[in-house]
Scaffold this motif. Structure first.
Motif, PDB file in Angstrom:
ATOM      1  N   HIS A 124       2.702  22.802 -25.780  1.00 15.33           N
ATOM      2  CA  HIS A 124       3.850  23.682 -25.569  1.00 15.33           C
ATOM      3  C   HIS A 124       4.244  24.457 -26.823  1.00 15.33           C
ATOM      4  O   HIS A 124       4.502  25.672 -26.751  1.00 15.33           O
ATOM      5  CB  HIS A 124       5.043  22.859 -25.066  1.00 15.33           C
ATOM      6  N   GLU A 125       4.311  23.801 -27.981  1.00 15.52           N
ATOM      7  CA  GLU A 125       4.763  24.489 -29.191  1.00 15.52           C
ATOM      8  C   GLU A 125       3.802  25.607 -29.580  1.00 15.52           C
ATOM      9  O   GLU A 125       4.225  26.701 -29.973  1.00 15.52           O
ATOM     10  CB  GLU A 125       4.911  23.490 -30.344  1.00 15.52           C
ATOM     11  N   LEU A 126       2.500  25.327 -29.459  1.00 13.46           N
ATOM     12  CA  LEU A 126       1.518  26.368 -29.766  1.00 13.46           C
ATOM     13  C   LEU A 126       1.633  27.509 -28.766  1.00 13.46           C
ATOM     14  O   LEU A 126       1.587  28.694 -29.142  1.00 13.46           O
ATOM     15  CB  LEU A 126       0.104  25.769 -29.733  1.00 13.46           C
ATOM     16  N   TYR A 127       1.797  27.152 -27.479  1.00 11.26           N
ATOM     17  CA  TYR A 127       1.939  28.182 -26.446  1.00 11.26           C
ATOM     18  C   TYR A 127       3.141  29.080 -26.744  1.00 11.26           C
ATOM     19  O   TYR A 127       3.044  30.314 -26.668  1.00 11.26           O
ATOM     20  CB  TYR A 127       2.105  27.524 -25.078  1.00 11.26           C
ATOM     21  N   MET A 128       4.299  28.483 -27.096  1.00 12.78           N
ATOM     22  CA  MET A 128       5.499  29.278 -27.340  1.00 12.78           C
ATOM     23  C   MET A 128       5.345  30.156 -28.584  1.00 12.78           C
ATOM     24  O   MET A 128       5.860  31.269 -28.628  1.00 12.78           O
ATOM     25  CB  MET A 128       6.721  28.369 -27.483  1.00 12.78           C
ATOM     26  N   PHE A 129       4.612  29.648 -29.585  1.00 12.94           N
ATOM     27  CA  PHE A 129       4.368  30.451 -30.784  1.00 12.94           C
ATOM     28  C   PHE A 129       3.571  31.705 -30.432  1.00 12.94           C
ATOM     29  O   PHE A 129       3.913  32.828 -30.840  1.00 12.94           O
ATOM     30  CB  PHE A 129       3.614  29.609 -31.821  1.00 12.94           C
ATOM     31  N   VAL A 130       2.504  31.527 -29.645  1.00 15.48           N
ATOM     32  CA  VAL A 130       1.680  32.670 -29.242  1.00 15.48           C
ATOM     33  C   VAL A 130       2.480  33.592 -28.329  1.00 15.48           C
ATOM     34  O   VAL A 130       2.415  34.827 -28.443  1.00 15.48           O
ATOM     35  CB  VAL A 130       0.386  32.184 -28.551  1.00 15.48           C
ATOM     36  N   ARG A 131       3.260  32.995 -27.437  1.00 15.44           N
ATOM     37  CA  ARG A 131       4.055  33.792 -26.496  1.00 15.44           C
ATOM     38  C   ARG A 131       5.046  34.691 -27.238  1.00 15.44           C
ATOM     39  O   ARG A 131       5.231  35.852 -26.877  1.00 15.44           O
ATOM     40  CB  ARG A 131       4.797  32.863 -25.535  1.00 15.44           C
ATOM     41  N   LEU A 152      16.964  33.032 -22.972  1.00 18.94           N
ATOM     42  CA  LEU A 152      15.795  33.713 -23.539  1.00 18.94           C
ATOM     43  C   LEU A 152      15.996  34.009 -25.023  1.00 18.94           C
ATOM     44  O   LEU A 152      15.057  33.926 -25.815  1.00 18.94           O
ATOM     45  CB  LEU A 152      15.534  35.018 -22.780  1.00 18.94           C
ATOM     46  N   VAL A 153      17.235  34.318 -25.392  1.00 20.96           N
ATOM     47  CA  VAL A 153      17.517  34.639 -26.789  1.00 20.96           C
ATOM     48  C   VAL A 153      17.553  33.380 -27.645  1.00 20.96           C
ATOM     49  O   VAL A 153      16.886  33.296 -28.685  1.00 20.96           O
ATOM     50  CB  VAL A 153      18.854  35.409 -26.899  1.00 20.96           C
ATOM     51  N   THR A 154      18.325  32.381 -27.226  1.00 25.02           N
ATOM     52  CA  THR A 154      18.560  31.225 -28.092  1.00 25.02           C
ATOM     53  C   THR A 154      17.444  30.190 -28.030  1.00 25.02           C
ATOM     54  O   THR A 154      17.169  29.516 -29.027  1.00 25.02           O
ATOM     55  CB  THR A 154      19.883  30.543 -27.721  1.00 25.02           C
ATOM     56  N   VAL A 155      16.796  30.030 -26.880  1.00 26.23           N
ATOM     57  CA  VAL A 155      15.772  28.991 -26.738  1.00 26.23           C
ATOM     58  C   VAL A 155      14.366  29.552 -26.945  1.00 26.23           C
ATOM     59  O   VAL A 155      13.560  28.980 -27.676  1.00 26.23           O
ATOM     60  CB  VAL A 155      15.868  28.305 -25.358  1.00 26.23           C
ATOM     61  N   GLU A 156      14.074  30.688 -26.327  1.00 27.14           N
ATOM     62  CA  GLU A 156      12.727  31.247 -26.441  1.00 27.14           C
ATOM     63  C   GLU A 156      12.580  32.208 -27.615  1.00 27.14           C
ATOM     64  O   GLU A 156      11.487  32.679 -27.900  1.00 27.14           O
ATOM     65  CB  GLU A 156      12.335  31.934 -25.129  1.00 27.14           C
ATOM     66  N   GLY A 157      13.691  32.521 -28.283  1.00 33.22           N
ATOM     67  CA  GLY A 157      13.598  33.337 -29.498  1.00 33.22           C
ATOM     68  C   GLY A 157      13.312  34.803 -29.259  1.00 33.22           C
ATOM     69  O   GLY A 157      12.761  35.477 -30.128  1.00 33.22           O
TER      70      GLY A 157
END
Length: 727
Positions: A124-131, A152-157
């Motif tokens: 998950h962490e790698l996926y979110m970094f690429v996303r 989307l702003v606070t959690v997904e950056g």
């Protein structure tokens, strides 16, 4: 004839579900005079794709393959179709393949339609970094609700400038059945006498139907005439049917599978339940459908369901994975027909006001229109209630600042940024440099959060200067609106240090969008002085201390009290102190008191606690605010504190204090430097205790009125600043 923009929609699969149904309805309502839609499927188009094709929308399917092959295929078809804009239906493959393909094909506007929350992925962490990297290639993300936009702003950056809430919608009229409740029950072969509860959701693990069944068993044990309908299909059907049998619900639960006659089913229901886990639920379309039909709902507190299932208003909210709480809420509503009907009426009104398909379609049309015109969509499409504001403060918010709590109800998010107590103690050792060192550190902390705010308010001039110097290096379209509040200058100073301060301020001005000054009289002066449009400078009053308004009166000790630091004319006060006929108490850490002091003057040279400060003000017969210069904005905080504590005030008139009180009503004013005028004003208060009490009462009432008006003034000025900055 003007060419219509070609709007492509990219999906991975078109399995039957809420998001796919929303897409079908969006394409059904899309204005064909404004856009020419096309659908692209990585997999097969399936039954839902066929329905979309029947609307006259060209469909291309089977475009998926390996990563590079898929990007190449998409790039080719986007170029062939001369795509102007692309809407991605949120899925990993659509995002990772669609964004690079669209950018290579020269697509001018790319939007991701988000309908997932807290979904976990492998690695998950790698996926979110690429996303997050891929998201930078998007022009906008459409969130399903106001709360989802914040997620989307606070959690997904996601940078706030890319996010716009377009609430999920339903066709309100389509879910009002022509059948009466009795006819609808006969249609489903149900008894007309008992109550009926339904759950409408795909039979997937994240919908937690087993929790619904466990709650149903508890309800059935108390009310055996209640019947339960499970509407929907999916991979868990066999398991759930077995679970119902194991719980002894075989004769009371019916699995209806996927149905097209949902309006008629809703007409037969007394209550709808959503038992979802917090794994993926955002804003359930099935819930909107039920509420639009006037059926109240019991839902788990997941995603952003609280925006439509308002506890005690349109239904009930319970914790997820708690069948006991779910059963209790169901029994409460099933046992109160009047409350259930009223909740249903409110639910229908709520959906009709903010969650219609026509409103959703207009939202997407407006979004693509803005993007294709080269405008940031939040400028014209984002209402004030969806704005996010960051406040940079030197002091700690302790739960007593009423304005902040009110704003948090009016705006999508209000967060304050301050230095921790340890950092402030360390910086205080720098002596005269501590204020600017604190401002620089606080500016860094404030700027680290700038990507998730529409507006930053620097709540003091040093902080505003430091933040402005940094923001002037950032292109305006990439940064939030920056407002400096509590802005005032000492126009009487001409020393080198102050001229240097003004020079630094002028350097920071390109990073400042608006100034909120402490008096109406200063607006035109500052606008001319810095070459700003007069609309960019506004008067924003200080807030009376709300925590003081409810404090009880204390016995008056009869002394004259004055406090403050560098802007106070304590020399003038001392010159006439022996003629007051009362003890005079002066609190100041910076004033160099002469020796010896007059016999009736007591000096407090050390910092005191807030509680001790309140006690000193409350026990005074009169509070004096002796500022030095009429042009100087100073003393208003002391004035407001005294008024809130019901003390009469004598103040030297200046551009600030005159905004907060009227002469003879809440305070008595005298000209700065007029020592005889100060003496006459103080004597007038001391000689008429009854009028002094009335003056104090009027001061407190004026503070109450100011507090009531403050949030509206704040919101109006914030809206003005956003508009002036084109945000």
């Amino acid at each position: 004839m003007k060419k219509r923009p070609v709007l492509g929609v990219l999906v991975s699969t078109l399995a039957i579900g809420g998001a796919e149904q929303l897409l079908l309805e969006l394409l059904r309502r899309l204005d064909r005079d404004r856009f020419e839609p096309r659908l692209y499927c990585l997999g097969e188009k399936g039954p839902m794709g066929q329905e979309i094709e029947a609307l006259g929308v060209p469909v291309r399917s089977g475009l998926g393959g390996g990563p590079l092959r898929t990007i190449f295929r998409l790039h080719r078809v986007f170029r062939q179709d001369r795509l102007d804009a692309l809407l991605l239906i949120n899925h990993r493959n659509c995002l990772f393949y669609g964004v690079p393909a669209a950018r290579l094909a020269g697509v001018r506007a790319i939007v991701n339609w988000q309908n997932e929350t807290f979904k976990r992925h492998r690695h998950h962490e790698l996926y979110m970094f690429v996303r997050r990297g891929v998201v930078w290639g998007l022009d906008a993300l459409a969130a399903a609700s106001k709360g989802h936009a914040g997620y989307l702003v606070t959690v997904e950056g996601v940078p706030v400038r890319k996010v716009l809430a377009i609430p999920n919608g339903v066709d309100v009229a389509a879910f009002r059945s022509e059948l009466s409740p009795q006819e609808a029950r006969r249609h489903l072969h149900l008894s007309e006498a008992g109550k009926t509860v339904g759950i409408i959701a795909a039979l997937r693990p994240d919908k937690a139907h087993e929790v619904f069944l466990q709650a149903a068993a508890r309800v059935a044990a108390v009310a055996p005439d209640v019947r339960f309908l499970v509407v929907g299909d999916g991979p868990q059907r066999a398991f759930l049917e077995g679970e119902a049998a194991r719980l002894g619900l075989g004769g009371q639960v019916r699995f209806l599978g996927f149905r097209r006659d949902v309006p008629d089913i809703l007409a037969a229901l007394d209550l709808v339940v959503l038992s979802s886990d917090p794994r993926q639920e955002t804003l359930s379309v099935a819930a909107l459908e039920a509420l639009s039909a006037g059926v109240p709902m019991v839902a788990t507190r997941v995603g952003f369901m609280g925006e439509i299932v308002r506890d005690g208003v349109t239904g009930r909210l319970v914790p997820p994975r708690d069948p006991e709480a779910l059963a209790g809420a169901m029994l409460d509503l099933l046992g109160d027909d009047a409350a259930r009907r009223e909740m249903g009426r409110r639910a229908r009104a709520l959906v009709g006001q903010g969650h219609t398909l026509s409103g959703m379609a207009c939202g997407f049309e407006g979004l693509f229109t803005e993007l294709l015109a080269g405008r940031p969509p939040r400028r014209n499409l984002c209402p004030l209630s969806q704005r996010r504001v960051c406040l940079g403060l030197y002091w700690a918010e302790t739960g007593q600042w009423r304005l902040l709590h009110r704003l948090r109800r009016e705006l999508a998010a209000v967060e304050y940024v301050r230095l921790g107590d340890r950092a402030r103690r360390v910086l205080s050792r720098l002596g005269g440099l501590s204020a600017w060192a604190s401002a620089a550190c606080l500016a860094v902390k404030q700027l680290s959060r700038a990507w998730r705010s529409d507006a930053i308010l620097s709540w003091a001039l040093p902080l505003g200067v430091c933040t402005g110097l940094a923001l002037r290096l950032v292109p305006p379209r990439l940064r939030p609106v920056h407002i400096v509040r509590d802005f005032h200058l000492n126009l009487s100073r001409t020393d080198t240090a102050y001229r240097l301060r003004l020079a630094v301020l002028r350097l920071a001005l390109p990073g400042i969008d608006a100034l909120w000054c402490t008096s109406e009289a200063e607006r035109a002066i500052y606008a001319e002085m810095f070459g700003l449009p007069e609309a960019a400078v506004s008067f924003y009053p200080d807030e009376p201390p709300s925590q003081y308004l409810e404090l009880p009166d204390v016995p008056c000790a009869g002394y004259v009290f004055a406090y403050g630091n560098s802007d106070r004319d304590f020399e003038g006060l001392l010159a006439v102190a022996d003629r007051f006929g009362r003890e005079v108490v002066i609190l100041s850490q910076t004033f160099a008191f002469p020796e010896p002091l007059p016999p009736n003057v007591r000096a407090v040279r050390t910092r005191v606690s807030e509680a001790e400060m309140v006690r000193l003000i409350q026990a005074a017969a009169v509070v004096v605010v002796p500022t030095r210069d009429r042009r100087l904005a100073a003393g208003q905080n002391g004035l407001l504190e005294s008024m809130a504590l019901r003390r009469p005030v004598v103040a030297a008139a200046n551009v600030a204090v005159l905004e907060y009180a009227d002469h003879g009503e809440e305070a008595l004013f005298y000209e700065p430097g007029d020592r005889e005028g100060l003496l006459r004003a103080v004597r007038a208060v001391l000689d008429d205790p009854d009028e002094a009490r009335e003056m104090g009462r009027r001061g407190r009432e004026r503070c109450r009125r100011m507090l009531a008006e403050q949030p509206f003034r704040f919101l109006a000025l914030l809206s003005k600043a956003l508009r002036l900055a084109g945000k």
